[in-house]
Design a protein around this motif. Structure first.
Motif, PDB file in Angstrom:
ATOM      1  N   ASP C 153       0.825  -1.211   0.000  1.00  0.00           N
ATOM      2  CA  ASP C 153       0.000   0.000   0.000  1.00  0.00           C
ATOM      3  C   ASP C 153       0.860   1.264   0.000  1.00  0.00           C
ATOM      4  O   ASP C 153       0.515   2.256  -0.638  1.00  0.00           O
ATOM      5  N   GLN C 157       0.728   4.742  -2.210  1.00  0.00           N
ATOM      6  CA  GLN C 157       0.511   6.023  -1.525  1.00  0.00           C
ATOM      7  C   GLN C 157       1.687   6.967  -1.760  1.00  0.00           C
ATOM      8  O   GLN C 157       1.503   8.177  -1.906  1.00  0.00           O
ATOM      9  N   ARG C 160       1.548   8.841  -5.050  1.00  0.00           N
ATOM     10  CA  ARG C 160       0.548   9.913  -4.979  1.00  0.00           C
ATOM     11  C   ARG C 160       1.113  11.122  -4.223  1.00  0.00           C
ATOM     12  O   ARG C 160       0.935  12.276  -4.622  1.00  0.00           O
ATOM     13  N   PHE C 198      -7.113   6.396  -7.806  1.00  0.00           N
ATOM     14  CA  PHE C 198      -6.370   7.018  -6.698  1.00  0.00           C
ATOM     15  C   PHE C 198      -5.098   7.683  -7.212  1.00  0.00           C
ATOM     16  O   PHE C 198      -4.672   8.723  -6.701  1.00  0.00           O
ATOM     17  N   CYS C 248      -3.870   9.311   2.905  1.00  0.00           N
ATOM     18  CA  CYS C 248      -4.131   8.057   3.627  1.00  0.00           C
ATOM     19  C   CYS C 248      -5.625   7.846   3.835  1.00  0.00           C
ATOM     20  O   CYS C 248      -6.123   6.729   3.721  1.00  0.00           O
ATOM     21  N   TYR C 251      -7.144   6.750   0.578  1.00  0.00           N
ATOM     22  CA  TYR C 251      -6.752   5.365   0.289  1.00  0.00           C
ATOM     23  C   TYR C 251      -7.620   4.400   1.086  1.00  0.00           C
ATOM     24  O   TYR C 251      -8.077   3.380   0.571  1.00  0.00           O
TER      25      TYR C 251
END
Lengths: 91, 193, 402
Positions: C153, C157, C160, C198, C248, C251
């Motif tokens: 993950d 993240q 991004r 995302f 976060c 997500y």
């Protein structure tokens, strides 16, 4: 859009970003077009891109930016370029 | 069938480099996962060489596994090669009432009397199925099938599915079928001694 | 919990931390990968090479002759507007050092997995944070993963975050050698189409190498301007603190995964003592917390998920509420304790007088068990009772033994 707090040393190609560097010169190269054979070695070697190619194929020195390093004079195989002290005429 | 104590069931694998202890550990982890359990599988963190004694580990839990340190007192020890028992203390740290599962034709000599011992002749199963890798019988997959007999919460079906998943892409359907069959036969033949 | 795993089963694979990272690069639609193999990172780049070879991943895989070249190639790719990825460990990371500064100073959002391994000499392939901690001041954002799902993950993240127009800095995703890199666990993998929502396609907003619009980045800059460029990077680190919480949250909304933002607490609400630890040391600490709580020790744990920018605010707020902080460092700052210990003390200075006891653990991959952490807590408690305020201890030191 570019953010104020992101500062980058990015430069774009422009003519003479440091000003008229021709003023730095103490000697200047002069082309004798009677001898020039248009081989363009001077144009190729000029580190400041201060030699342009004319429509008729002959090289031409841009004295606004030529710093007078003498590389073209050194490289010219037919001795068509002379290197002359500023303030004096071709001898 | 044993119960998961403290929510965590720990398995240690003993084999020789090349016998697939790590793959075996991964198959049991995946089988546990297919049962809806949490799992971990990992090699002994060392430099592995073919033929040298190696260890691998599987952890199974009903809860997310937060432990990342090594396994010191397993609930189950699986031995892929009985000859290793003369050079490695395979029951070291094995819990009281823990289980030892050995690939062996004969009843192994065990010093401890506080553990349960199971044997299965995995090598013969692979020989009769012609399940060989570079001429050497595969022993890790039959031992995962045998493990299904002694494992809590992980049944044969999940183990067979995990064996299938492990090999179908790399070995194709024929060889995968042999592996699944080997696991099944080991499950049927494993016995307590 | 049981039901949750089962429900996600279709997309959940039992894979190693290294494979989780490789799958993350695929999910993030990384466009250029340049890497050089090194134990224990190798299976990350092997898996990515397989994805590219079999057409599962539409990326250019560049084989290079060294880690220095790997990062140089990523710098070039990122500067040309591609989403770039690489991975390394230990000496490989050290070899990249010069280019790490280059990537950060050119504001290129490269993401790199660092499989934490001890530095030579002597050779040691096991887990140790000296490699990444030594690169602390290169301008890279640093994450430490505590399990394989978090490693997966966090890669997504991180892209991004790094590609945010206020940030444009690169990031490390650190994962412990073997403890995560070679350990299989269930990891839920998302389809690229879902991740696209995302993480949109990378757009280089500030500058880009483009033949139709030629520019250079990195010409000589005089003392008149360099200072502000360094300030600018630190300013972007401050924006990380502003932007990452939203990232976060989003997500979690989309994928249901939550690993905390800069830190994540475990039983800290009523804790009088708090262990601060990165990565897997945090999860192992949680097991110790549960054990100690059975004996009525009022303890909790705080995961240091992000090391740079340092989450001072989170640490101050925890320190204000508790009587003692315990830090676990898997690296040393030779001549001055461990890096996390120093940073925690520095962060709370002038804010609260909470005692801080630091412990060096697990250097060169020495196993750190929940029992070890319980012993550390007992040791720190004794120090607190004696009225001590701060100390740094090498836990389990075997000096004098042959």
């Amino acid at each position: 859009m570019v953010k104020d707090h992101i500062i980058l040393p990015v430069s774009k190609p422009t003519e003479g970003s440091m000003g008229k560097t021709g003023l730095w010169r103490t000697f200047r190269p002069v082309i004798n077009y009677d001898k020039c054979v248009k081989c363009l070695l001077c144009w190729f070697y000029c580190p400041d891109i201060a030699i342009k190619i004319r429509d008729d194929g002959y090289p031409e020195i841009d004295y606004c930016y030529c710093k007078g390093c003498g590389i073209c004079w050194h490289e010219c195989k037919v001795k068509a370029i002379s290197f002359v002290r500023e303030g004096e005429e071709v001898g | 069938m044993a119960r998961i104590s403290n929510g965590l069931y720990e398995i240690r694998w003993h084999g020789r480099g090349g016998q697939g202890a790590v793959t075996g550990a991964q198959i049991l982890a995946e089988a546990a996962f297919l049962e809806g359990l949490w799992c971990q599988a990992f090699p002994y963190f060392g430099a592995e060489r073919r033929g040298a004694p190696v260890t691998a580990y599987t952890r199974i839990s009903k809860k997310p596994i937060l432990v990342h340190s090594a396994i010191y007192s397993p609930d189950l020890v699986i031995v892929l090669d009985p000859s290793i028992m003369s050079i490695v203390d395979v029951t070291k740290g094995l819990k009281e009432n823990g289980t030892l599962l050995v690939n062996s034709r004969e009843i192994p000599k065990i010093e401890r009397d506080d553990i349960r011992v199971f044997i299965v002749d995995a090598t013969s199963i692979s020989l009769e199925l012609d399940l060989l890798v570079a001429g050497i019988p595969v022993v890790n997959t039959p031992m995962t099938g045998a493990a299904a007999k002694v494992l809590p919460l992980v049944g044969l079906e999940s183990v067979l599915e995990a064996v299938h998943n492990k090999f179908i892409d790399s070995l194709g359907p024929e060889k995968t079928k042999l592996n699944v069959e080997a696991a099944k036969r080991a499950y049927d033949r494993v016995r307590e001694v | 919990m049981l039901g949750k795993v089962k429900k996600l089963g279709k997309k959940t694979l039992v894979i190693t931390g290294n494979y989780a990272v490789a799958y993350a690069a695929k999910s993030a639609r990384v466009e250029v990968v340049a890497a050089y193999p090194i134990t224990p990172q190798t299976s990350i780049v092997e898996k990515i090479a397989e994805f590219v070879e079999t057409g599962l991943m539409n990326a250019k895989y560049i084989r290079v002759e060294s880690e220095h070249s790997a990062m140089a190639a990523c710098v070039g790719a990122s500067a040309a507007g591609a989403r770039a990825f690489t991975a390394t460990s230990s000496q490989g990371l050290a070899y990249m050092h010069e280019m790490l500064h280059w990537a950060a100073r050119a504001r290129l959002p490269i993401v790199m997995a660092v499989v934490n391994r001890a530095m030579a000499t002597p050779w040691n392939i096991w887990s140790d944070h000296q490699d990444s901690m030594s690169q602390r001041d290169t301008g890279w954002i640093q994450f430490y993963a505590s399990n394989n799902q978090e490693a997966y993950d966090t890669v997504i993240q991180a892209y991004r975050l790094c590609e945010d127009e206020d940030i444009y800095l690169p990031a490390f995703i650190c994962l412990d050698a073997f403890i995560l890199s070679h350990t299989s666990m269930p990891v839920t993998i998302h389809d690229e189409e879902d991740v696209d929502k995302f993480l949109p396609k990378y757009e280089a907003r500030h500058w880009k190498l483009d033949v139709d619009n030629p520019v250079t980045n990195g010409n000589i800059v005089t003392p008149d301007h360099y200072y502000e460029m360094s300030w600018s990077m630190d300013e972007s680190m401050r924006y990380v603190k502003k932007k990452f919480p939203e990232i976060c949250e989003e997500y979690k909304e989309l994928f249901g995964q939550w690993h905390g933002v800069f830190t994540k607490g475990y039983k800290i609400d009523d804790a009088e003592y708090v262990i601060i630890a990165p990565g897997t040391l945090f999860e192992e600490s949680c097991v110790a917390v549960d054990m100690l709580r059975e004996n009525n020790v009022p303890i909790g744990a705080l995961k240091l998920r992000v090391y740079r920018p340092f989450p001072s605010e989170d640490i101050i707020s925890v320190a204000r509420k508790c009587k003692m902080l315990i830090t676990l460092d898997r690296a040393l700052s030779y001549g001055f304790n461990g890096p996390i210990f120093n940073d925690v003390r520095s962060a709370i200075y002038g804010e609260t007088g909470t005692p801080v006891f630091g412990y060096a653990v697990g250097l060169g991959g020495r196993d750190v068990t929940f029992n070890d952490i319980s012993s550390i807590v007992r040791d720190a408690t004794l120090k607190l009772e004696k009225g001590l305020h701060s100390s740094f201890v090498y836990y389990g030191l075997k000096v004098g033994e042959k």
